[in-house]
Design a protein around this motif. Sequence first.
Motif, PDB file in Angstrom:
ATOM      1  N   MET A 165      61.754  29.851  14.562  1.00 53.46           N
ATOM      2  CA  MET A 165      63.022  29.783  15.314  1.00 53.46           C
ATOM      3  C   MET A 165      62.770  29.181  16.695  1.00 53.46           C
ATOM      4  SD  MET A 165      66.302  31.011  15.990  1.00 53.46           S
ATOM      5  CE  MET A 165      66.539  32.242  14.735  1.00 53.46           C
ATOM      6  N   ASN A 166      63.294  27.973  16.933  1.00 51.40           N
ATOM      7  CA  ASN A 166      63.111  27.324  18.239  1.00 51.40           C
ATOM      8  C   ASN A 166      64.338  27.586  19.110  1.00 51.40           C
ATOM      9  OD1 ASN A 166      60.755  26.216  17.237  1.00 51.40           O
ATOM     10  ND2 ASN A 166      61.770  24.313  16.600  1.00 51.40           N
ATOM     11  N   ILE A 167      64.116  28.289  20.210  1.00 50.74           N
ATOM     12  CA  ILE A 167      65.235  28.591  21.102  1.00 50.74           C
ATOM     13  C   ILE A 167      65.079  27.828  22.411  1.00 50.74           C
ATOM     14  CG2 ILE A 167      66.396  30.417  22.423  1.00 50.74           C
ATOM     15  CD1 ILE A 167      65.807  32.329  20.160  1.00 50.74           C
ATOM     16  N   LEU A 168      66.148  27.114  22.773  1.00 45.37           N
ATOM     17  CA  LEU A 168      66.209  26.493  24.098  1.00 45.37           C
ATOM     18  C   LEU A 168      66.961  27.480  24.984  1.00 45.37           C
ATOM     19  CD1 LEU A 168      66.093  24.072  26.144  1.00 45.37           C
ATOM     20  CD2 LEU A 168      68.274  23.332  25.178  1.00 45.37           C
ATOM     21  N   ALA A 169      66.320  27.929  26.078  1.00 44.83           N
ATOM     22  CA  ALA A 169      66.940  28.950  26.931  1.00 44.83           C
ATOM     23  C   ALA A 169      67.229  28.403  28.316  1.00 44.83           C
ATOM     24  CB  ALA A 169      66.018  30.158  27.029  1.00 44.83           C
ATOM     25  N   ILE A 170      68.340  28.873  28.881  1.00 53.40           N
ATOM     26  CA  ILE A 170      68.782  28.397  30.203  1.00 53.40           C
ATOM     27  C   ILE A 170      69.065  29.598  31.103  1.00 53.40           C
ATOM     28  CG2 ILE A 170      70.659  27.165  31.391  1.00 53.40           C
ATOM     29  CD1 ILE A 170      70.925  25.409  28.880  1.00 53.40           C
ATOM     30  N   GLU A 171      68.571  29.514  32.344  1.00 52.01           N
ATOM     31  CA  GLU A 171      68.737  30.616  33.307  1.00 52.01           C
ATOM     32  C   GLU A 171      69.157  30.040  34.666  1.00 52.01           C
ATOM     33  OE1 GLU A 171      68.319  34.077  34.045  1.00 52.01           O
ATOM     34  OE2 GLU A 171      68.537  33.425  36.123  1.00 52.01           O
ATOM     35  N   THR A 172      70.330  30.481  35.159  1.00 51.55           N
ATOM     36  CA  THR A 172      70.794  30.025  36.489  1.00 51.55           C
ATOM     37  C   THR A 172      71.500  31.159  37.234  1.00 51.55           C
ATOM     38  OG1 THR A 172      72.967  29.318  35.673  1.00 51.55           O
ATOM     39  CG2 THR A 172      71.242  27.641  35.655  1.00 51.55           C
ATOM     40  N   SER A 173      71.020  32.402  37.080  1.00 51.24           N
ATOM     41  CA  SER A 173      71.812  33.512  37.641  1.00 51.24           C
ATOM     42  C   SER A 173      71.715  33.650  39.152  1.00 51.24           C
ATOM     43  CB  SER A 173      71.407  34.822  36.981  1.00 51.24           C
ATOM     44  OG  SER A 173      70.090  35.163  37.354  1.00 51.24           O
ATOM     45  N   CYS A 174      70.637  33.119  39.754  1.00 52.89           N
ATOM     46  CA  CYS A 174      70.484  33.287  41.210  1.00 52.89           C
ATOM     47  C   CYS A 174      70.021  31.983  41.849  1.00 52.89           C
ATOM     48  CB  CYS A 174      69.552  34.456  41.487  1.00 52.89           C
ATOM     49  SG  CYS A 174      69.538  34.931  43.213  1.00 52.89           S
ATOM     50  N   ASP A 175      68.777  31.908  42.271  1.00 51.77           N
ATOM     51  CA  ASP A 175      68.340  30.695  42.970  1.00 51.77           C
ATOM     52  C   ASP A 175      67.221  29.936  42.261  1.00 51.77           C
ATOM     53  OD1 ASP A 175      66.498  32.662  43.494  1.00 51.77           O
ATOM     54  OD2 ASP A 175      66.268  32.192  45.608  1.00 51.77           O
ATOM     55  N   GLU A 176      67.047  30.201  40.944  1.00 50.43           N
ATOM     56  CA  GLU A 176      66.096  29.409  40.173  1.00 50.43           C
ATOM     57  C   GLU A 176      66.851  28.714  39.043  1.00 50.43           C
ATOM     58  OE1 GLU A 176      64.246  32.522  41.058  1.00 50.43           O
ATOM     59  OE2 GLU A 176      63.074  31.293  42.438  1.00 50.43           O
ATOM     60  N   THR A 177      66.729  27.376  38.979  1.00 55.46           N
ATOM     61  CA  THR A 177      67.293  26.654  37.835  1.00 55.46           C
ATOM     62  C   THR A 177      66.154  26.549  36.832  1.00 55.46           C
ATOM     63  OG1 THR A 177      68.394  25.285  39.488  1.00 55.46           O
ATOM     64  CG2 THR A 177      68.647  24.616  37.182  1.00 55.46           C
ATOM     65  N   SER A 178      66.343  27.144  35.650  1.00 55.29           N
ATOM     66  CA  SER A 178      65.218  27.181  34.719  1.00 55.29           C
ATOM     67  C   SER A 178      65.653  26.929  33.282  1.00 55.29           C
ATOM     68  CB  SER A 178      64.508  28.538  34.828  1.00 55.29           C
ATOM     69  OG  SER A 178      63.397  28.595  33.971  1.00 55.29           O
ATOM     70  N   ALA A 179      64.788  26.241  32.535  1.00 59.73           N
ATOM     71  CA  ALA A 179      65.014  26.017  31.102  1.00 59.73           C
ATOM     72  C   ALA A 179      63.673  26.144  30.402  1.00 59.73           C
ATOM     73  CB  ALA A 179      65.619  24.644  30.844  1.00 59.73           C
ATOM     74  N   ALA A 180      63.699  26.675  29.174  1.00 59.95           N
ATOM     75  CA  ALA A 180      62.455  26.904  28.439  1.00 59.95           C
ATOM     76  C   ALA A 180      62.679  26.684  26.955  1.00 59.95           C
ATOM     77  CB  ALA A 180      61.981  28.343  28.662  1.00 59.95           C
ATOM     78  N   VAL A 181      61.594  26.389  26.259  1.00 62.12           N
ATOM     79  CA  VAL A 181      61.631  26.373  24.798  1.00 62.12           C
ATOM     80  C   VAL A 181      60.672  27.465  24.327  1.00 62.12           C
ATOM     81  CG1 VAL A 181      61.156  25.077  22.693  1.00 62.12           C
ATOM     82  CG2 VAL A 181      62.196  23.928  24.663  1.00 62.12           C
ATOM     83  N   VAL A 182      61.214  28.420  23.554  1.00 64.40           N
ATOM     84  CA  VAL A 182      60.423  29.559  23.094  1.00 64.40           C
ATOM     85  C   VAL A 182      60.500  29.634  21.565  1.00 64.40           C
ATOM     86  CG1 VAL A 182      60.083  32.059  23.300  1.00 64.40           C
ATOM     87  CG2 VAL A 182      61.006  30.774  25.242  1.00 64.40           C
ATOM     88  N   VAL A 183      59.338  29.767  20.931  1.00 62.69           N
ATOM     89  CA  VAL A 183      59.276  29.829  19.470  1.00 62.69           C
ATOM     90  C   VAL A 183      59.098  31.290  19.036  1.00 62.69           C
ATOM     91  CG1 VAL A 183      58.030  29.042  17.411  1.00 62.69           C
ATOM     92  CG2 VAL A 183      58.248  27.536  19.400  1.00 62.69           C
TER      93      VAL A 183
END
Length: 331
Positions: A1-19
């Motif tokens: 399962m390849n998940i592309l994740a996005i996080e922008t709740s505060c002051d870090e713009t972040s994206a990841a791919v987690v298997v």
Amino acid sequence: MNILAIETSCDETSAAVVVDGREVLSNIIESQIPIHKVYGGVVPEIASRNHLMKISDVVDKALEKAKMTFDDVDKIAVTYGPGLVGALLVGVNYAKGLCFALNKPIVPVNHMLGHLSSPLITYKDLKPPYIALVVSGGHTYLAKMLDYTILEVVGETRDDAIGEAYDKVARTLNFEYPGGPKIDKAAKLGDPNKIKFPRVYLEKDSLDFSFSGIKSAVLNYVNSEKMKGNEIDVNSVAAGFQEAVLEVVVEKSRRALELYGYDKIVIAGGVAANTRLREMFDELSQKTGIGVYYPDFEYCTDNAAMIGAAAYYLEGSDDPLTLNAEPGLRL
Ligand code: KG4
Ligand code: ZN
């Protein structure tokens, strides 16, 4: 399962791919700390604008580093709360647009569940049940983690979060934002027993926390010393403050473990990076035999990999367009 994740709740713009929830192929973090530093804290409007400018590039970089294209992604996970509403909306709307255009399921993730899932990346065999302690900039929780996504909160802060207390005390001591890491460093050079700050335990059996009093206690101490014309031993103030808050956190965690009969504790959130906290929990582990699990340092503060880890255990939805940001979302 390849998940592309996005996080922008505060002051870090972040994206990841987690298997499969545990293997991080990429975790791109664009921190806005240098931008907000001059204001002494995060300015919500500026955070939203910078997320908007960065999000597309950060997602592309995450895919590139993982050597994937959108076609390889099975689900898209996104933090939908808690956090700053404008900041959350950038990530949520970006993820909604991607899911709609690519016809992929969306997985809305609670930011705090994300923090709690960060040690799963570090310890591949770690499985609930365990006690979970979240010590972040906006929240402080003790919970019984019954399963990966099922938990029961047994204690929380009644006022400031622990990270907030670190940041406010740091400001009193004229350290730059974010102050937590600076207090951590300064405390190593100070004497933790020189200035005794109050330990706030609340009612006898309570697993709740209160961190607003210590912030005032430090401020009063610093002001009264200044009025007397004394030089402030900044390192010892930092060490004394840290000892006071962490002693309570460790003791309440110990009580929760004993009360509910657990033999493992998972500690997550920005303050889980603190060296003294880790020392004190390691001591507890040596004394009592309980297992203590921390995330790797890069997964302590906000990042999208932890969102991808949490999303693996959550249901996705094929209807991305109904999702909204929930700034006040609880654990
Ligand atoms: O979890 P996080 O990135 O943000 C929230 O979701 O709230 O945590 C940020 C907080 C800040 O208050 C920061 O000062 C604190 O974590 N922090 C630390 C350390 N590193 C980060 N506090 C104490 N010691 C550290 N080494
Ligand atoms: Zn966080």
